[in-house]
Design a protein around this motif. Structure first.
Motif, PDB file in Angstrom:
ATOM      1  N   GLY A  72       9.243  -8.959 -10.401  1.00 49.58           N
ATOM      2  CA  GLY A  72       8.375  -8.419  -9.629  1.00 49.58           C
ATOM      3  C   GLY A  72       8.708  -7.260  -8.742  1.00 49.58           C
ATOM      4  O   GLY A  72       9.949  -6.691  -8.920  1.00 49.58           O
ATOM      5  N   SER A  73       8.038  -6.716  -7.789  1.00 43.99           N
ATOM      6  CA  SER A  73       8.225  -5.553  -7.087  1.00 43.99           C
ATOM      7  C   SER A  73       7.641  -5.918  -5.495  1.00 43.99           C
ATOM      8  O   SER A  73       6.973  -6.653  -5.417  1.00 43.99           O
ATOM      9  CB  SER A  73       7.663  -4.091  -7.754  1.00 43.99           C
ATOM     10  N   ASP A  74       8.215  -5.160  -4.830  1.00 48.03           N
ATOM     11  CA  ASP A  74       7.842  -5.219  -3.318  1.00 48.03           C
ATOM     12  C   ASP A  74       8.146  -3.792  -2.611  1.00 48.03           C
ATOM     13  O   ASP A  74       9.317  -3.427  -2.541  1.00 48.03           O
ATOM     14  CB  ASP A  74       8.724  -6.289  -2.614  1.00 48.03           C
ATOM     15  N   LEU A  75       7.276  -3.103  -2.485  1.00 47.34           N
ATOM     16  CA  LEU A  75       7.254  -1.778  -1.717  1.00 47.34           C
ATOM     17  C   LEU A  75       6.861  -1.901  -0.252  1.00 47.34           C
ATOM     18  O   LEU A  75       6.590  -0.795   0.331  1.00 47.34           O
ATOM     19  CB  LEU A  75       6.478  -0.701  -2.510  1.00 47.34           C
ATOM     20  N   THR A  76       6.896  -2.991   0.415  1.00 46.77           N
ATOM     21  CA  THR A  76       6.404  -3.122   1.764  1.00 46.77           C
ATOM     22  C   THR A  76       7.568  -2.450   2.592  1.00 46.77           C
ATOM     23  O   THR A  76       8.793  -2.392   2.519  1.00 46.77           O
ATOM     24  CB  THR A  76       6.107  -4.590   2.194  1.00 46.77           C
ATOM     25  N   ALA A  77       7.091  -2.091   3.918  1.00 44.43           N
ATOM     26  CA  ALA A  77       8.174  -1.501   4.740  1.00 44.43           C
ATOM     27  C   ALA A  77       9.262  -2.553   5.056  1.00 44.43           C
ATOM     28  O   ALA A  77      10.336  -2.205   4.987  1.00 44.43           O
ATOM     29  CB  ALA A  77       7.712  -0.981   5.898  1.00 44.43           C
ATOM     30  N   ALA A  78       8.785  -3.715   5.205  1.00 44.91           N
ATOM     31  CA  ALA A  78       9.874  -4.833   5.495  1.00 44.91           C
ATOM     32  C   ALA A  78      10.947  -4.959   4.425  1.00 44.91           C
ATOM     33  O   ALA A  78      12.147  -4.998   4.849  1.00 44.91           O
ATOM     34  CB  ALA A  78       8.957  -6.145   5.864  1.00 44.91           C
ATOM     35  N   HIS A  79      10.344  -4.796   3.119  1.00 41.32           N
ATOM     36  CA  HIS A  79      11.372  -5.049   2.203  1.00 41.32           C
ATOM     37  C   HIS A  79      12.139  -3.902   2.066  1.00 41.32           C
ATOM     38  O   HIS A  79      13.570  -3.823   1.628  1.00 41.32           O
ATOM     39  CB  HIS A  79      10.699  -5.064   0.950  1.00 41.32           C
ATOM     40  N   ILE A  80      11.657  -2.753   2.164  1.00 40.74           N
ATOM     41  CA  ILE A  80      12.510  -1.373   1.931  1.00 40.74           C
ATOM     42  C   ILE A  80      13.539  -1.220   3.143  1.00 40.74           C
ATOM     43  O   ILE A  80      14.779  -0.998   2.900  1.00 40.74           O
ATOM     44  CB  ILE A  80      11.579  -0.200   2.140  1.00 40.74           C
TER      45      ILE A  80
ATOM     46  N   GLN B 131       0.550   1.749  -2.246  1.00 38.94           N
ATOM     47  CA  GLN B 131       2.072   1.438  -2.077  1.00 38.94           C
ATOM     48  C   GLN B 131       2.991   2.782  -1.729  1.00 38.94           C
ATOM     49  O   GLN B 131       3.931   2.414  -1.028  1.00 38.94           O
ATOM     50  CB  GLN B 131       2.442   0.820  -3.398  1.00 38.94           C
ATOM     51  N   ALA B 132       2.494   3.668  -2.292  1.00 37.68           N
ATOM     52  CA  ALA B 132       3.288   4.960  -2.126  1.00 37.68           C
ATOM     53  C   ALA B 132       3.297   5.429  -0.843  1.00 37.68           C
ATOM     54  O   ALA B 132       4.320   5.647  -0.018  1.00 37.68           O
ATOM     55  CB  ALA B 132       2.882   6.107  -2.937  1.00 37.68           C
ATOM     56  N   LYS B 133       2.006   5.327  -0.120  1.00 40.41           N
ATOM     57  CA  LYS B 133       1.924   5.630   1.478  1.00 40.41           C
ATOM     58  C   LYS B 133       2.752   4.682   2.282  1.00 40.41           C
ATOM     59  O   LYS B 133       3.238   5.023   3.095  1.00 40.41           O
ATOM     60  CB  LYS B 133       0.368   5.368   1.580  1.00 40.41           C
ATOM     61  N   ASP B 134       2.565   3.347   1.915  1.00 40.04           N
ATOM     62  CA  ASP B 134       3.640   2.427   2.577  1.00 40.04           C
ATOM     63  C   ASP B 134       5.157   2.772   2.733  1.00 40.04           C
ATOM     64  O   ASP B 134       5.746   2.618   3.595  1.00 40.04           O
ATOM     65  CB  ASP B 134       3.279   0.939   2.278  1.00 40.04           C
ATOM     66  N   ALA B 135       5.404   3.053   1.386  1.00 42.09           N
ATOM     67  CA  ALA B 135       6.799   3.391   1.112  1.00 42.09           C
ATOM     68  C   ALA B 135       7.162   4.788   1.723  1.00 42.09           C
ATOM     69  O   ALA B 135       8.409   4.635   2.476  1.00 42.09           O
ATOM     70  CB  ALA B 135       6.870   3.712  -0.288  1.00 42.09           C
ATOM     71  N   VAL B 136       6.349   5.724   1.843  1.00 48.93           N
ATOM     72  CA  VAL B 136       6.836   6.962   2.438  1.00 48.93           C
ATOM     73  C   VAL B 136       6.806   6.909   4.030  1.00 48.93           C
ATOM     74  O   VAL B 136       7.668   7.168   4.648  1.00 48.93           O
ATOM     75  CB  VAL B 136       5.761   8.071   2.078  1.00 48.93           C
TER      76      VAL B 136
END
Length: 331
Positions: free
Chosen positions: A106-114, A144-149
């Motif tokens: 799986g994947s997780d690109l939330t700010a908390a995970h990053i 997801q990209a917006k959250d990651a950025v």
């Protein structure tokens, strides 16, 4: 930092157009229940390989937190410690794994995970900042990209990372990364057999570096393999759904295409590997090739390509023309 005649820009850096990928240095691990490594590794040999690449002029080192479930980052950190400030260090985030079991899913690109993953990568690498931090999941979407950025920009402000990029190549995702303020690169497939044309166009449009993954078609362009049985049973290249270079039904066709352009790629004294890299550089003036490396001998052959530089325009056109014909004949 640039000591070669073939150089490329990545954000503020100017580096030789040859970097190295370190997926194989992670050893054996599994992702989504399937083998995801390239077989057993000797960490001392891995360190020697990275240092041989550096000695030959490589100044861009790419890894990911998930490779070997953290192991590749530890090896890379050890290898570059003597010259950390003289290389651009890139890693990736977003795939979920457990270091102890060496499994992921799986994947997780939330700010908390990053934020949490960045701290873990810094610790494993033994550094105080990452130069290029990349979205790893290839299927990441615009939201997801917006959250990651947003998280990446916070990390830039905190001094934890310098810049960022993406391995997800949807043009909308690329546009979001480019607009973030410190987005500089897109990692994408680029080799003799295939190119991500929309991603290449997006990089030109947004003035971003092309980080060329699979420049040797997962090793097929080395010329060492004629059958998938030459690969270890647990090698990811026998199980991956993303590449068919070593699939039983398709490998003969890929080999036929390789044989059709072998003479062009090896002209001028190049080895086949060096010719494959020369093609990548001719294909895009933005491209930094990221071949995987496992041994010092491999590294020395790779860096030898820099002295030859890219194929010329006629050679590039010949390879593309021949491969179009070879692909048509295979159908």
């Amino acid at each position: 930092m640039d000591g070669s005649i073939t150089a490329r820009s990545v954000g503020e850096w100017r580096v030789p157009a040859l970097g190295i990928g370190t997926w194989a240095l992670g050893g054996d691990w599994e992702f989504n229940g399937q083998p995801a490594g390239w077989g057993p590794v000797d960490d001392d040999e891995s360190v020697a390989a990275v240092r041989a690449a550096y000695d030959g002029g490589v100044r861009f080192v790419d890894t990911a937190d998930v490779y070997g479930c953290g192991h590749s980052e530890r090896v890379v950190g050890r290898a570059i410690a003597p010259f950390r400030d003289d290389v651009v260090l890139a890693t990736k985030v977003g795939l979920v794994f457990d270091e102890e079991t060496r499994t992921g899913a799986g994947s997780d690109l939330t700010a908390a995970h990053i934020r949490k993953a960045c701290e873990a990568s810094l610790r494993r690498l033994g550094v105080d900042h990452i130069d290029v931090y990349q979205i790893h999941p290839g299927d990441a979407d615009a939201e997801q990209a917006k959250d990651a950025v947003g998280a990446f920009e916070e990390l830039v402000a905190a001094g934890k990372i310098r810049t960022y990029g993406t391995s997800a190549t949807d043009p909308e995702v690329i546009a979001i990364v480019a607009a973030g303020g410190h987005g500089v690169a897109v990692q994408q497939e680029l080799n003799v057999f295939s190119a991500d044309e929309p991603a290449l166009a997006a990089c030109a449009r947004h003035d971003m570096a092309v980080l060329a993954r699979t420049p040797l078609a997962m090793g097929l362009l080395s010329g060492k393999y004629r059958t998938p049985d030459q690969l270890p049973a647990g090698d990811v290249r026998r199980h991956t759904p993303w590449w068919t270079f070593f699939a039983d039904a398709e490998m003969p066709q890929w080999l036929a295409r390789l044989d059709a352009v072998r003479d062009v790629l090896t002209s001028g004294g190049r080895t086949l590997v060096q010719g494959a890299l020369a093609y990548v550089w001719a294909r895009s003036e933005r491209a930094i090739a990221l071949p995987g490396v496992r041994t010092a001998a491999q590294a020395r052959e790779l860096v030898g390509a820099l002295a030859h530089g890219p194929l010329d325009a006629d050679q590039l056109a010949t390879v593309d023309r021949v491969l179009v014909g070879a692909a048509a004949s295979a159908r």
